[in-house]
Design a protein around this motif. Structure first.
Motif, mmCIF file in Angstrom:
data_model
loop_
_atom_site.group_PDB
_atom_site.id
_atom_site.type_symbol
_atom_site.label_atom_id
_atom_site.label_comp_id
_atom_site.label_asym_id
_atom_site.label_seq_id
_atom_site.Cartn_x
_atom_site.Cartn_y
_atom_site.Cartn_z
ATOM 1 N N VAL A 179 33.944 45.549 33.894
ATOM 2 C CA VAL A 179 34.146 46.610 34.880
ATOM 3 C C VAL A 179 32.827 47.264 35.236
ATOM 4 O O VAL A 179 32.507 47.460 36.422
ATOM 5 C CB VAL A 179 35.144 47.660 34.337
ATOM 6 C CG1 VAL A 179 35.218 48.861 35.269
ATOM 7 C CG2 VAL A 179 36.527 47.035 34.157
ATOM 8 N N GLN A 180 32.042 47.624 34.208
ATOM 9 C CA GLN A 180 30.774 48.310 34.463
ATOM 10 C C GLN A 180 29.850 47.450 35.320
ATOM 11 O O GLN A 180 29.188 47.946 36.242
ATOM 12 C CB GLN A 180 30.092 48.647 33.139
ATOM 13 C CG GLN A 180 28.887 49.583 33.277
ATOM 14 C CD GLN A 180 29.296 50.999 33.629
ATOM 15 O OE1 GLN A 180 30.193 51.556 33.009
ATOM 16 N NE2 GLN A 180 28.665 51.572 34.639
ATOM 17 N N GLY A 181 29.816 46.161 35.034
ATOM 18 C CA GLY A 181 28.942 45.277 35.799
ATOM 19 C C GLY A 181 29.305 45.226 37.277
ATOM 20 O O GLY A 181 28.425 45.266 38.147
ATOM 21 N N ARG A 182 30.597 45.143 37.567
ATOM 22 C CA ARG A 182 31.005 45.082 38.965
ATOM 23 C C ARG A 182 30.736 46.406 39.686
ATOM 24 O O ARG A 182 30.300 46.423 40.841
ATOM 25 C CB ARG A 182 32.482 44.710 39.063
ATOM 26 C CG ARG A 182 32.762 43.271 38.698
ATOM 27 C CD ARG A 182 31.929 42.295 39.545
ATOM 28 N NE ARG A 182 32.131 40.916 39.177
ATOM 29 C CZ ARG A 182 32.932 40.070 39.824
ATOM 30 N NH1 ARG A 182 33.616 40.501 40.874
ATOM 31 N NH2 ARG A 182 33.052 38.822 39.440
ATOM 32 N N LEU A 183 30.998 47.521 39.027
ATOM 33 C CA LEU A 183 30.754 48.822 39.660
ATOM 34 C C LEU A 183 29.255 49.054 39.869
ATOM 35 O O LEU A 183 28.837 49.565 40.914
ATOM 36 C CB LEU A 183 31.360 49.938 38.818
ATOM 37 C CG LEU A 183 32.887 49.919 38.676
ATOM 38 C CD1 LEU A 183 33.344 51.069 37.786
ATOM 39 C CD2 LEU A 183 33.571 49.992 40.035
ATOM 40 N N VAL B 87 36.659 49.423 43.027
ATOM 41 C CA VAL B 87 37.903 49.226 42.281
ATOM 42 C C VAL B 87 38.407 47.804 42.478
ATOM 43 O O VAL B 87 38.793 47.115 41.522
ATOM 44 C CB VAL B 87 38.963 50.249 42.728
ATOM 45 C CG1 VAL B 87 40.312 49.940 42.084
ATOM 46 C CG2 VAL B 87 38.526 51.667 42.374
ATOM 47 N N ASP B 88 38.409 47.343 43.716
ATOM 48 C CA ASP B 88 38.877 45.979 44.004
ATOM 49 C C ASP B 88 38.022 44.935 43.291
ATOM 50 O O ASP B 88 38.549 43.959 42.730
ATOM 51 C CB ASP B 88 38.833 45.715 45.510
ATOM 52 C CG ASP B 88 39.886 46.482 46.281
ATOM 53 O OD1 ASP B 88 40.907 46.873 45.682
ATOM 54 O OD2 ASP B 88 39.684 46.701 47.490
ATOM 55 N N GLN B 89 36.710 45.129 43.327
ATOM 56 C CA GLN B 89 35.820 44.157 42.692
ATOM 57 C C GLN B 89 36.038 44.090 41.182
ATOM 58 O O GLN B 89 36.083 43.004 40.596
ATOM 59 C CB GLN B 89 34.355 44.520 42.995
ATOM 60 C CG GLN B 89 33.932 44.267 44.422
ATOM 61 C CD GLN B 89 33.878 42.783 44.739
ATOM 62 O OE1 GLN B 89 34.866 42.204 45.187
ATOM 63 N NE2 GLN B 89 32.740 42.168 44.527
ATOM 64 N N ALA B 90 36.168 45.254 40.558
ATOM 65 C CA ALA B 90 36.405 45.271 39.118
ATOM 66 C C ALA B 90 37.760 44.651 38.784
ATOM 67 O O ALA B 90 37.895 43.916 37.795
ATOM 68 C CB ALA B 90 36.316 46.699 38.595
ATOM 69 N N ALA B 91 38.772 44.937 39.607
ATOM 70 C CA ALA B 91 40.101 44.374 39.371
ATOM 71 C C ALA B 91 40.066 42.850 39.505
ATOM 72 O O ALA B 91 40.680 42.134 38.687
ATOM 73 C CB ALA B 91 41.103 44.972 40.349
#
Length: 340
Positions: free
Chosen positions: A59-63, A183-187
């Motif tokens: 999650v952290q990486g995508r955000l 949010v979409d990217q992390a999901a």
């Protein structure tokens, strides 16, 4: 939330996948962090080998990647490079940035300029951008000068080969859409790992997939606001394959001469929107579009906004300032989700 409170109205998806059960022996894990100037939290049901450390890194990486591309607070970001570029320069865009620009310009056309990703100069002028807070509203002359630098129709954008032209002096501001995209990217990254059951929240924007370990939905109660008219029962969402975005005049604002001026600016006037909307919640499969719709609907107000929602099938809930207090207005698509 373990279950909706007594008397709550429950909004549930109109259709659910057949193979929805959590995996046998799934692990109940939680993770959290900081990104995009806000906190994020994750609750998930995973399998062995996909513990909280792995999910937190994912999650952290995508955000962080979204911040590196689209945060004007980061001098090395792609958006900052575009905002500094000379007139006539073309900037090559990463894939994610191009996806956000495609959606942002679609929303700008749909809202006839009530949503506009080019109001970075206005955002700074009102104290809501990287330039920092201001003590008083800008003068009409400064607003007119900033408006002259903005305008989504001034942009030349090519989805292929993913590039954007700086017309001169224009500053992008993607704060009304980029968090939802994060949010979409992390999901998507979690789903790619095989994590099919989770609730992800980033600064008030949420995405739910699958079910909790007990086989029930991820229950999310919409925030209760001070001043709501009595008798309005709470609304609880069953987030399963759905995202919810929220925009409110109580989150970021300045006080001037006893008036609260919210951070949601009307790109058509260059001033904070004064359509009487205290809060908008929008549901949808993509947090990015829900986020953008929230911004647009906060600007145009409940009357015009409900007409747009009806025309485009958008599930939205407005909380509107009235003489009696804050009253609820629901779009037809939102009403259809409520379990009566």
């Amino acid at each position: 939330m373990h279950a909706p409170p007594p008397g709550a109205r429950v909004a549930v998806p109109l259709s659910l996948p057949a193979d929805l059960a959590p995996p046998p022996g799934g692990l109940d894990v939680e993770a959290s962090g900081l990104a995009m100037g806000v906190t994020w939290t994750l609750k998930a049901v995973t399998l062995p080998g996909l513990g909280p450390e792995v999910l937190a890194r994912t999650v952290q990486g995508r955000l962080d990647a979204v911040v590196a591309e689209m945060s004007p607070w980061e001098l090395s970001s792609h958006i900052s490079a575009f905002n500094r570029a000379p007139a006539g320069a073309w900037l090559d865009l990463p894939e994610g940035f191009a996806q956000v620009m495609t959606c942002a310009l679609e929303m700008a056309r749909l809202g006839q300029g009530a949503f506009d990703p080019t109001i970075g100069a206005l955002t700074d002028l009102w104290g809501f951008g990287p330039a920092g807070p201001v003590e008083a509203p800008p003068t009409p002359e400064l607003i007119e000068a900033a408006l002259a630098r903005a305008g989504w129709e001034r942009l030349a954008f090519e989805a292929q080969p993913r590039r954007l032209r700086q017309p001169g002096g224009l500053a992008l501001d993607l704060s009304g859409i980029a968090k939802g995209f994060g949010v979409d990217q992390a999901a998507r990254a979690l789903l790619a790992l095989g994590v099919r059951h989770f609730l992800l929240e980033v600064g008030g924007e949420l995405r739910g997939e699958g079910l909790k370990p007990d086989g029930l939905p991820w229950w999310v109660e919409l925030e209760r606001l001070e001043g709501e008219v009595e008798g309005q029962s709470p609304v609880v969402l069953a987030l399963c394959g759905l995202s919810v975005a929220t925009s409110g005049d109580y989150r970021r604002y300045i006080i001037h001469e006893g008036r609260r001026l919210a951070h949601t600016l009307d790109p058509r006037t260059g001033r904070p929107s004064e359509r009487g909307v205290a809060c908008v919640n929008v549901l949808g499969p993509e947090a990015m579009r829900a986020d953008a719709w929230c911004t647009l609907l906060s600007v145009v107000g409940a009357e015009e906004g409900l007409a747009l929602c009806a025309a485009h099938g958008i599930p939205a809930r407005f909380m509107v300032h009235t003489k009696k207090g804050l009253e609820e207005r629901l779009s037809p698509a939102f009403q259809a989700l409520l379990d009566d």
